[in-house]
Design a protein around this motif. Structure first.
Motif: not given
Length: 658
Positions: A339, A518, A521
């Motif tokens: 994410e 990025n 996660s």
């Protein structure tokens, strides 16, 4: 001296006598050895044996005691083998510090004793942390910590009492009021009549005890400890006693009025108690002689063992190895789901996942609970983990650093948020003298991470903008991490929490919400001590970290003709110097960019190391670029002038043209 023995068995009364006699006889032997030059220094507790012995006798073996340098009775009552104590005082390997520290500056998990450091105060906060761990584990234990009346003037004393009171910690704070701090009498140390009165100011129970009356000490402390185990809360005890010898033997006692010395000599805890036992026919002279003969034989036998032991062997490899507890890095690969988040989110995410991984991890800091911290790193953590593990603290950095150490000693992990890295100055002593040195001194890990929001370019002025990593890279025993990107921040924080050594984890405030990346996660790790090569080129090596990496990237974007290796250090201690050497041997030129002011910064050490180890590969002098030698100013134009970000390009091009 009045003795009340109705609630103490005859067996216990005799045991208390023997336990007091043992440290007294050891001390008398040590004073002879001191005069013979066979030990280097001695801090005498003669006349104060009843306190150490009485307190320790009522403590359970698994409960921690944190003594001072006049508490030999703590160690002997816990039945530490005498030859190990004698070896400790002679700097032998059979001691507890491998000759690296002296006196009672050591601890031993085997006997649940945590010794002092010369700075005195931090051990009071360490006791808070040990007690907090017991409360969280629901152990129903008491922690006893000693200090002298002189130590009550230190800020750590007040911070530790306040924290213990606010958190209802079962800490027995034992003040040995023995009349003098070195040569300074109590009349020049505090204004109140009794030090026990200070307990009222912290809302805690306090008592005054005759520290020379072994039965009063034993009975009173036993009663209080039983109460504390059922209902955790701190208690302050002031033991009235006297120091019959100098601060240490070289100091002497000429500053003590003769009549005062004579008065207290008449209150000797052993002579008076012995007379009482004889009068009550609890003991006879034959039994006394037998006890003394037994102790004498034990002392002589163990002294021989210590004297016969060889001197500590010198091994530089071992010395360096023991600075840190060994840590086997376990690599956790990055997941494929990512994410795009900010650095502040990455730190929060890593911290949350580590809290999920470790049930024994406690986070402490100012305003970190319901408020979520000033940077909202821990927002929502109370709902997820509860206030027991996400703890608001009073404004007392020193005590909380020490408490973090106490949590580690008692088998837990701790993360402390320093609200701003600048405020580490208020907790500097326990960081550099307790956390950093404990493993080297007596093999005790400091499983503590201190998060350090730092850095300028945010208009926050001299007290909220410092990047003070050089305060800590200088100190052996600390690890220092300084990520520049969200992905690194999360992975390195996870590793820092896994590492049982103390880690200063720097987080640049200016990057918190300005840098996105990025980030995987799921939970993952990145090894400490491994730099990142962000760009590759053969003309020049650029080394930086933190915000400096982004300044360097911006400069290279503006000057795309420059072919440079750009190295992001990520970790300053341990330092990936080999990556720098390899790059310099390829490019022949090195420029180091740091946000900190120039003199004494990490760039200086890197420059020196490269000059010493890669000189024949250099085509130009090593160049350092840093902030100017002033505190960090507030006004934006002044701050821009202070920081090196706008000067770096010119310095880079100048070095390329050399």
């Amino acid at each position: 001296m009045q003795y009340q023995n109705s609630k103490v068995s005859k067996k216990t009364q005799i045991s208390l006598y023997e336990r007091m006699l043992k440290p007294r006889m050891i001390e008398e032997k040590m004073l002879i050895l001191l005069r013979q030059g066979k030990i280097s220094k001695w801090f005498s507790g003669i006349g104060q044996e009843a306190i150490s012995v009485g307190v320790t006798s009522v403590m359970q073996p698994e409960e921690y005691i944190l003594p001072m340098h006049r508490n030999l009775g703590v160690f002997t009552t816990r039945d530490i083998p005498l030859y190990r104590l004698f070896a400790q005082w002679q700097g032998k390997a059979s001691g507890f510090t491998n000759g690296r520290d002296r006196s009672f500056h050591f601890g031993t998990q085997e006997f649940n004793i945590v010794g002092m450091i010369s700075h005195l105060g931090p051990q009071l906060g360490v006791a808070d942390g040990i007690a907090l761990a017991d409360v969280l584990k629901k152990n129903n234990h008491v922690t006893a910590v000693f200090t002298g009346e002189g130590g009550t003037s230190e800020g750590d004393f007040h911070e530790a009492l306040n924290v213990a009171a606010v958190w209802n910690l079962p800490v027995l704070f034992c003040i040995e009021n023995n009349g003098y701090g070195l040569s300074t009498p109590t009349s020049e140390q505090y204004k109140c009549e009794h030090l026990a009165d200070k307990g009222k100011g912290y809302g805690m129970e306090s008592h005054i005890i005759d520290g020379n009356n072994i039965l009063e000490v034993y009975a009173t402390v036993d009663k209080l400890c039983k109460k504390m185990r059922k209902n955790p809360a701190p208690i302050l005890l002031e033991f009235k006693t006297f120091r019959m010898r100098g601060h240490e033997e070289a100091s002497g006692t000429k500053y003590v009025p003769k009549e005062l010395m004579e008065k207290w000599a008449q209150k000797d805890p052993i002579a008076n108690y012995e007379k009482f036992l004889l009068d009550e026919q609890i003991i006879d002279t034959q039994k006394i002689d037998a006890i003394k003969a037994k102790i004498t034989a034990e002392i002589n036998e163990n002294l021989k063992l210590a004297f016969d032991e060889n001197e500590v062997e010198i091994s530089e490899t071992k010395e360096l190895k023991d600075v840190y507890k060994s840590f086997e890095y376990e690599h956790v690969k990055e997941g494929s789901v990512v994410e795009n988040i900010r650095l502040v989110d990455a730190v929060s995410n890593g911290l949350k996942q580590s809290m999920e991984k470790y049930d024994d991890l406690v986070i402490m800091g100012q305003d970190i609970a319901d408020y979520g911290g000033v940077f909202k790193i821990t927002d929502g953590f109370v709902d997820a983990f509860g206030k027991e593990r996400v703890r608001n603290t009073p404004i007392c950095e020193s005590a909380i650093v020490s408490a973090a150490m106490g949590l580690s000693i008692n088998g837990m992990k701790a993360v402390m948020e320093m609200q701003f890295a600048d405020f580490a100055s208020s907790g500097f002593n326990p960081i550099v003298n307790y956390l950093a040195k404990s493993h080297y001194r007596w093999g005790e890990k400091a499983d503590v991470v201190i998060r350090m929001p730092c850095g300028g370019d945010v208009g926050a002025g001299p007290f909220h903008s410092q990047t003070n990593e050089a305060w800590f890279t200088k100190t052996p025993g600390l690890k220092v991490v300084y990520p520049a990107f969200p992905k690194d921040a999360k992975g390195l924080l996870n590793t820092a929490i896994n590492d049982p050594n103390p880690v200063l984890f720097f987080e640049h405030k200016g990057l918190y919400r300005s840098v996105y990346q990025n980030v995987p996660s799921d939970y993952y790790t990145i090894p400490l001590g491994k730099a990142a090569i962000l760009k590759e080129g053969g003309e020049i090596t650029i080394v930086s970290y933190g915000a400096g990496v982004h300044w360097a990237l911006k400069t290279l974007e503006m000057h795309q003709e420059v072919e440079a290796d750009l190295i992001d250090l990520r970790t300053l201690a341990p330092l990936d110097i080999e990556a720098i050497y390899a790059s310099v041997k390829k490019t022949g030129k090195l420029i180091i960019l740091q946000e900190d002011s120039l003199f004494g910064g990490i760039a200086s050490d890197i420059s020196a190391l490269v000059m010493e180890n890669c000189f024949e590969h250099l085509d130009a002098p090593v160049k350092r670029v840093a902030s100017i030698e002033t505190p960090i100013p507030f006004a934006k134009n002044l701050e821009n002038n202070y920081l090196p970000k706008d000067r770096f390009a010119a310095e880079l091009l100048d070095l390329l043209a050399y």
